[in-house]
Each structure stands twice: as C-alpha cells, then as structure tokens.
Design a protein around this motif. Sequence first.
Motif, PDB file in Angstrom:
ATOM      1  N   GLY A   6      -9.022   1.804  49.986  1.00  0.00           N
ATOM      2  CA  GLY A   6     -10.309   2.466  49.871  1.00  0.00           C
ATOM      3  C   GLY A   6     -10.293   3.945  50.161  1.00  0.00           C
ATOM      4  O   GLY A   6     -11.354   4.588  50.106  1.00  0.00           O
ATOM      5  N   GLU A  50     -12.060  10.934  49.753  1.00  0.00           N
ATOM      6  CA  GLU A  50     -12.955   9.858  49.322  1.00  0.00           C
ATOM      7  C   GLU A  50     -12.722   8.617  50.165  1.00  0.00           C
ATOM      8  O   GLU A  50     -11.579   8.282  50.494  1.00  0.00           O
ATOM      9  CB  GLU A  50     -12.734   9.519  47.844  1.00  0.00           C
ATOM     10  N   ASP A  69     -14.147   4.702  49.871  1.00  0.00           N
ATOM     11  CA  ASP A  69     -14.936   3.715  49.140  1.00  0.00           C
ATOM     12  C   ASP A  69     -14.685   2.333  49.739  1.00  0.00           C
ATOM     13  O   ASP A  69     -13.696   1.667  49.437  1.00  0.00           O
ATOM     14  CB  ASP A  69     -14.576   3.722  47.655  1.00  0.00           C
ATOM     15  N   SER A 102     -17.175  -0.063  49.647  1.00  0.00           N
ATOM     16  CA  SER A 102     -18.334  -0.825  49.176  1.00  0.00           C
ATOM     17  C   SER A 102     -17.961  -2.258  48.836  1.00  0.00           C
ATOM     18  O   SER A 102     -16.833  -2.555  48.456  1.00  0.00           O
ATOM     19  CB  SER A 102     -18.943  -0.139  47.942  1.00  0.00           C
ATOM     20  N   LYS A 154     -16.677  12.083  49.112  1.00  0.00           N
ATOM     21  CA  LYS A 154     -17.315  10.841  48.643  1.00  0.00           C
ATOM     22  C   LYS A 154     -17.266   9.801  49.758  1.00  0.00           C
ATOM     23  O   LYS A 154     -16.210   9.548  50.345  1.00  0.00           O
ATOM     24  CB  LYS A 154     -16.612  10.291  47.401  1.00  0.00           C
ATOM     25  N   SER A 193     -18.764   5.873  50.354  1.00  0.00           N
ATOM     26  CA  SER A 193     -19.464   4.738  49.739  1.00  0.00           C
ATOM     27  C   SER A 193     -19.322   3.492  50.601  1.00  0.00           C
ATOM     28  O   SER A 193     -18.228   2.968  50.791  1.00  0.00           O
ATOM     29  CB  SER A 193     -18.902   4.463  48.337  1.00  0.00           C
ATOM     30  N   TYR A 250     -21.091  12.732  47.146  1.00  0.00           N
ATOM     31  CA  TYR A 250     -21.451  11.349  46.775  1.00  0.00           C
ATOM     32  C   TYR A 250     -21.675  10.565  48.064  1.00  0.00           C
ATOM     33  O   TYR A 250     -20.776  10.476  48.905  1.00  0.00           O
ATOM     34  CB  TYR A 250     -20.321  10.733  45.964  1.00  0.00           C
ATOM     35  N   ASP A 255     -23.281   6.796  49.315  1.00  0.00           N
ATOM     36  CA  ASP A 255     -23.852   5.489  48.970  1.00  0.00           C
ATOM     37  C   ASP A 255     -23.913   4.621  50.216  1.00  0.00           C
ATOM     38  O   ASP A 255     -22.895   4.179  50.736  1.00  0.00           O
ATOM     39  CB  ASP A 255     -23.012   4.804  47.892  1.00  0.00           C
TER      40      ASP A 255
END
Length: 994
Positions: A65, A76, A78, A80, A101, A103, A125, A127
């Motif tokens: 991730g 980044e 991620d 999610s 980023k 997320s 970004y 989220d």
Amino acid sequence: MLLPSTFPRFSSLLPLLCFVSILAGVNSDEPELQLLLNLKAALQTSNTTMFDSWNNSNSVCRFNGITCNSRGSVTEMDLSNHMLSGVLPFDSICQLQSLEKLSFGFNSLYGNISNDLSNCVKLKYLDLGNNIFSGTFPDISTLTQLKYLYLNQSGFSGTFPWKSLQNMANLEVLSVGDNPFDLTPFPTEVVKLKNLKWLYMSNCTLGGKIPTGIGNLTELINLEFSDNFISGEIPSEIGKLQNLWQLEMYNNSFTGKLPYGLRNLTKLEFFDASMNNLAGNLSELRFLSNLVSLQLFENEFSGEIPPEFGEFRKLVNLSLYRNSLTGPIPQKIGSWAEFDYIDVSENFLTGLIPPDMCKQGKMHALLVLQNKLTGEIPATYSNCLSLRRFRVSNNSLSGVIPPGIWGLPNAEIIDIELNRLGGSITSDIKNAKTLAQIFASQNLLSGEIPEEISKATSLVTVDLSENQISGKIPTSMGELKQLSSLSLQSNKLFGSIPDSLGSCVSLSDINLSQNSLSEKMPPSLGFLPVLNSLNLSRNELSGEIPASFSRLRLSLFDLSNNKLAGPIPLSLSFQAYNGSLEGNSDLCTMDVDITSLKRCSVRSGNSRHFRTLLVCFSIGLVLLLLYLSLYMQQKKKENYRERSLKEESWDIKSFHVLSFTEDEILDSIKEENLIGKGGSGNVYRVTLSNGKDLAVKHIWNTDSSGRKRSRSSAPMIGKRGVKSKEFDAEVQALSSIRHVNVVKLYCSITSKDSNLLVYEYFPNGSLWDMLHTNKKMELDWETRYEIAVGAAKGLEYLHHGCERPVIHRDVKSSNILLDEFLKPRIADFGLAKIVQANVGKDSTHLVAGTHGYIAPEYGYTYKVNEKIDVYSFGVVLMELVTGKRPIEPEFGEKEDIVNWVCSKVQQENREKIVAMVDSRIADVYREEAMKVMRIAIMCTARVPAVRPTMRSVVHMLEAAEPFKLVGIVVTKDDDSAKKMQVPEAAKLPLDLKN
C-alpha cells in the motif's frame, strides 16, 4: 569517463562513498519506518496479510500500500478496503513530509479526526470515506493543494468546515455526502470552486435554496445533492453546466417548473428529480436525447409525455409514477436501446401500451397500473422472457390475454386486475417457475384453471376472483406448498373442494365464496397450520361440518348460505359469530349462546355423530368446566369493556385520509377479532365494510390503585389515571412518520379510559414467520437482501428522519412485517420510545427488548440510545444470513447467535466461516451474503461507540448489493423510493479514477 591514471585514487574512495550512501539511506528511511510502524500498531485488522510486509527488515517502499518517490520518501499510502479498524494517528501520518495521497476508504476506522490532519500540507488526494468516524471534521484550510477529497459516509457530524474550502482552488472532486451534519444552508463556498468536476453532497442535511452561483461550476460532470431539505425553485443557472453527465436532486422540497435552459444539458445521461413538489410539463426535457435514466416520480407534473422521448436512443429506465400526466405513452419508447424498466403508474395516461419496449429482450419491469389505458396487451410481451414484473392493473384494457404471458419464465408478479381482459389461464403457466403472485380479479377471464398451475411452484398469492372461470378446482393445486392466499370467489366453479388443498401448508387465507361448489367440505382444511381466514359461503356445500374445523382459530370464518346439516362441533360453536353459519337450515347446535341456529334435539342427536360428541363431552367435562369458569370471568371483563367502549366519549385524530368511521372501529373491538396480546395492550384485526383490514391496538388506562384502566408501554398515565400532557405530543410525533418501510398509523381514538391506535394490517406476517416457522418460505438471497435494506431504511428514518429521534428498543425479525410483495415494514414501536426533550438526546431509562436481541450494555446501564437498535438490527442481519434463530441449542448454554458467529470468525477457518451461510441460499450468493455478515458483525460490536449509525448501515448495505447495476433503477413497485446506484468507481470518468 575515468582515465586509467585516476582510477586507483577513485577506487580508494569507493568504500567511503558506499558507507555514506548507506548512511544516507538509513537516515531517510528510518524515521518514516517508525512512523509507519506507529500506524500499524494503531490499527487492527482481520486481514492477516495486510501488514505482513510492514516490518524492520523491509524498506518502507516495499510495504503493502506504500508508494515512494525516486528519493525513497513516501508519497502515497493506499490502505483502502482492508477491513481495518482503530483510530488514525495523524500526528504520525502527517510527519511524512512528501505525502501526496492518503486513502483509507471502505474500512471500519472510528474515533475523531485530530487537528494534526492540517499538517499534511502536500496532500492532493484524501479519502476517508465509508468509515465510522465520530465528531466533527477539523479545519483543513492548510491543504491548499487538494484535488480529490472523499469524506462520504464517514460518520462525521456537527458543523462541517465549509470555509476550509475557500483556499482549495484546485479541487476537482468533493464528496461529503451521507454524513449527519448539522442543518446548514447550501454552502456558497462550494460554488466558488470552478475546477470541480465531481460534487457529491447528498444526504448531508443541507437546507435553504440552491445559490445562482451554481452556474459557475461549468466543469462539473456529476452533481448530486439528493436526500436533503433544499427548497425553492431549481435555478435556471443549472442550464450553464453543459458538461453534466449526471444530475441527482431527488427527495428535497423543490417547487415550481423545470427551469428554462435545462435543454442545454445535452450530455446529461442520468437525471433524477423525483420526490419533490415540481409542477408544470416536461417539455424542457425533450432535447435531452442522450438520457439513459429519467426519474421524476412523485411530483406534480402535468401535460403529456413529450413524443420526443420515443426517439431517445439510449433510454433504458423511465420512472414517472404518481404525477398527473395525461395523453399517450410515446409508442416508440424503449424500442432502441436494451430497455430495462418503465413505471408510469398512477397518472391519467390514455391510449395503448407501447409494443416494442422489450424489443432487445432485456426488459425487467412493465408498470403502467392505475391509468386510463385502452386496447389490448401487445402480443410482443409474450416473448419477453426477461420480464420479472408485469403490472397493467386498473386500466381499461380489453381483448384476450396473450397466452405466453402466463408462462414467462422469470416473472415474479402478473397483475392484470380491474380491466376487461378475457381469455383463459393457459397451460403455459407450467413454465412460470418464479411466479409468486397472480392478481387477476375483476376481469372477464373464462375457461378452467389448468392442472399445470401446480408447476408454478413459487406461487404465494393467487387472486382470480370476480371473473367467469368455470370447471373444477384442480386437485394438483395441493402441490403449491408456498401458496399463502387463494381467492377464487365470485366465479362459476363447481364440483367438490379438493382434499389436496390441505397439503398447501402455507395457506393463511382461502376465499371460495359465491361459486357452485358442492359435496362435502374436506376435513383436511381443518389441519392447515396457519389458516387465518376461511370463506366458503354462498355455495352448495352439503354434509356435516368436519370435526377437524374445531382446531381452527380464525379471524374470518364464513360457511353461511350452503346446504350444511347436522350438529356443529361443540368447540367450533364459540367461533360461530356474526352469522357465519346462517343460511344452513339443517344445522343445529348444542351451544345455548347461539340463538341464530336451532338447538339439536335428542332425536337428531341419536346419530353416530351425536354419540361421539356426547362421549367426548363427558370425558372432557371436568376440564371444560374449569375452562368455562376462567373463560366466563374473562368474558365478563371483556363484556364490561365492550359496553364501556360504546358508552364512552371518544376523540378521534386522523393523520391520513380515512375511509372508515369511529363507530366502525369501536364495533369491531371484540374478543373474536383479537389477534394478539402484549405488554402494551391487545391488538385486533378489523375488517372494514369495503373489505380493507386494519390492525387496532387497544390500550387501557390504570387508575391510582394499580387496577387496569389502560395498560401502555408508555408512561402516559398521571397519578390519578389521567393521560399525561405528553400523550398528544407523542402521538403527533408518531403520526408524522411517513416512510414506506414503517407501518402507517392512520389515527388515534382516545377517551378518558382507553386509547385506540389504528394501523395498517399485513396478512403475510413477519420476517420471523418466513425464516423460522412452518410458514417459512425459501427466501432467495436477493429477497433477503431487499428485506435487509428496506428494514434498515425504516430504522434510519426513525433515527435520523424524524424531528425527534425514535428509538425502537425492540427491533427483531418478528417486528419486521412483510407486505404482499415481501417488502418490509418496521412495526410495534411504542410511544415511550421517542427521545424526549426532557430526558435528553442520548438516553432514556425505560426497560424493553427481547432476549437474544438486547445489546450487552443495556443489562448494566439501562441507558439506551440509537445504538441499541443498531445492535438488534445486526442480530436480524445474522438471522437473514444464517437462517438461524437468535437463540439455538447448538450455540451452547447461555450463548446466542452473536457469540456463535464471532467464535466462527475467530477460528479464521474460511470453510467454517462460509458454512455459516444458510444452506437455502444458492452457492453463487454465498460471498455476497458474507458481505452482509461483515456489516452484522460491525452492528453487534460490544462497544456502542464502535457500532455504525443506521444511516451508515444503509449505505454499507447498498454497497453490498448482490448485482452491480449500470445506471439507476427506481421501482415504484417496491412501494419505496429505492435507489440502486452505480458503484462510485464505475461512475467516475476515466480521468478521475485514481
């Protein structure tokens, strides 16, 4: 290029350079390593592989991730959709200096978001959507580089920091919907974000009017602000948004006409302005030839459907029901694309049914009921094998029903009643394997009922009443094990009632009245386990009443006007009320209380039947005397109550347009109409003169000495037995509930000593009945899923949609009633369950609940809030997935379904986990069912704060829908404004998918 003479000197520096390089790598990696390990320690996961790579032996750039830049810094993250739970440590996360980023969407993260988030200044970004956070969202004014912000369905409340958006000129995606923010006017800060392409603000408590500045957002592709409290007219400036692909504004309070300029939105494919107060005609939409889905139901539109709609080449969904539209349906409508769905019901449309809507063979629902349509049913629909719902009732259709209609292999309902349709039910019905409901009353059908009807094994309801059907009732109907309601009255049937009907173990209602049926009544009917209504009146039935009928306990019983003879079974005499046996001159009774029938003489009693009755009577005499003593005491009380009902002065308050009078209700509060007793009073089934059934709860007051004057589950009684001043306010609050998934309260009828509450009545029983009793049906996963979503929406409305939240406090499958289409209604919520202003928003001290459904904290605090309903609903979800009751012997002593499920999950054995799914659910849906099980586990968390709100539950369930649909389908036929939306990723244009 190195020269040979310099190589030795350079080579001596290599070790030093390597050391410096390694040291530099450690210096850059180690701080970020510790920060990420802090994050790992803060989160919990049921996914055992997610953090496997997050350890000291790996570079952070190799962590699952994580993405790094060329310098080895984290850019980044991620994580999610990994089933993570815990509180996010933004004090650590935002020390990652290069982070762009972040997320964490689609997890189970909770707690507050700290102000440390504002330190992630390089974020482009973010989220945090689809989690269960709490508290307010912090100021993020410093995040000026943000382009994508997803906070939808995250559990945030309070006031959203709209002013934070002023500095985010680069923002392209803003998704903050499905959060219970405080009511606020539509934020003007939003309409200044000129680079926005995706704006999702549905269901976040917006009010006021849409500012005219909305026209500044000319880059918008998607604009959604449904499920809010926005009023006024739709501003004409929306016509400037010529890049719009989707416009969603349903379930607000918009008024006026569709604005001029809407015609400019020629790229629009999905438009939904349903459930508003919009008026005028639809002419402004005739230019939107790219429309795929148009939803304008439940408004006040008038005029004709523009003929241009018939030329729309992409149109697949059209829902215009409950308006005042006139004129014809364009005859070419739906004939170009793979048309899926039309609902133009409850208008004033005339002309013919368009013939080619199923031309591409993909149509699922044809709903044109309650209009003024004429002509024949087009024969083309005989070959529409994809059709699931065919509803053309309450029109002026004529001609012969195309034979193939009866045999549509995927049809679930055929509804043609209240027309002038002829022909017969053909043998094609043998192919209707999924057909559950036939409504064909009040037509001109003739011929016989074919034996092949037995092959339609999914039938639950058959209503062929008031036709010209002749012949005998097929003996093969006994093979319909799921048949619940059989209505064949007012036809020309003859011959005997087949004994095989006694094999239809799910039958609850039988009406064969006003035919020419003859011979003896089959004793097998007396053994039907759930029979509630039996009407065999106005036939030519002969012989004696079968002794097995003594077993029946019916709310409606009518054998009048036949040729029956002999003595009435003694125990049945107690049910011989309201003339249900009159018109049978050769019947006699030994019951002195029945004066409308002649007494059986000794001579007439010399028959073998009388001897049998006499022996049985003698054997049971002692028990009968004891029973009669108790019965007469109760009867005396009931008689006193019934007399007092008629003597009292009553006050009626109606909350809907009523089709009955106060006297009609009062006259029906009788012992024979009693269908239930509970702590909050007795419940009666009342059948009105127009045939409609109601449920009436009768609550008696208690005087100061504790004697019953009215018993209620609510603290409505003053010290001297007078209703407290809160009673009217509480009833008014309940009366304001308007939701398709909550049982409707028609009116209250009150006096000094009594309170009557009049509700709608559902003959199909409850979800408990369908899952756990001998009335249970083979509910497929799609049906179970729809029941779960509908019930969740009902509870969401009680918690979030009322002026004051209503805590049900007794959510269980037996309090989820099912209508004729198996759509759920939340029932039996008492008056005391409204959150009182003088008690406080968060708690009430009233004890209630049912073993197996009660949240664990309730046992030691008695302080309850909406989260106890969430827990109980989680138990209901487990019932739907497993098919098991909340308490089963296999769970072990003092264990319930929640502990049983959790023990299975903790074993981390996939086969055992999936094996929990009800074996009646098809294998192809087992993974889908486990998605709902995950939601159930979240709902039943031991810590109340960790449980999601019902609003979050609804959206999680919608995200777990069994089939991913393209476009938006709204079915009036579901009796709700149900929306099955395109998944978020599917809706994003390619340049926004990150």
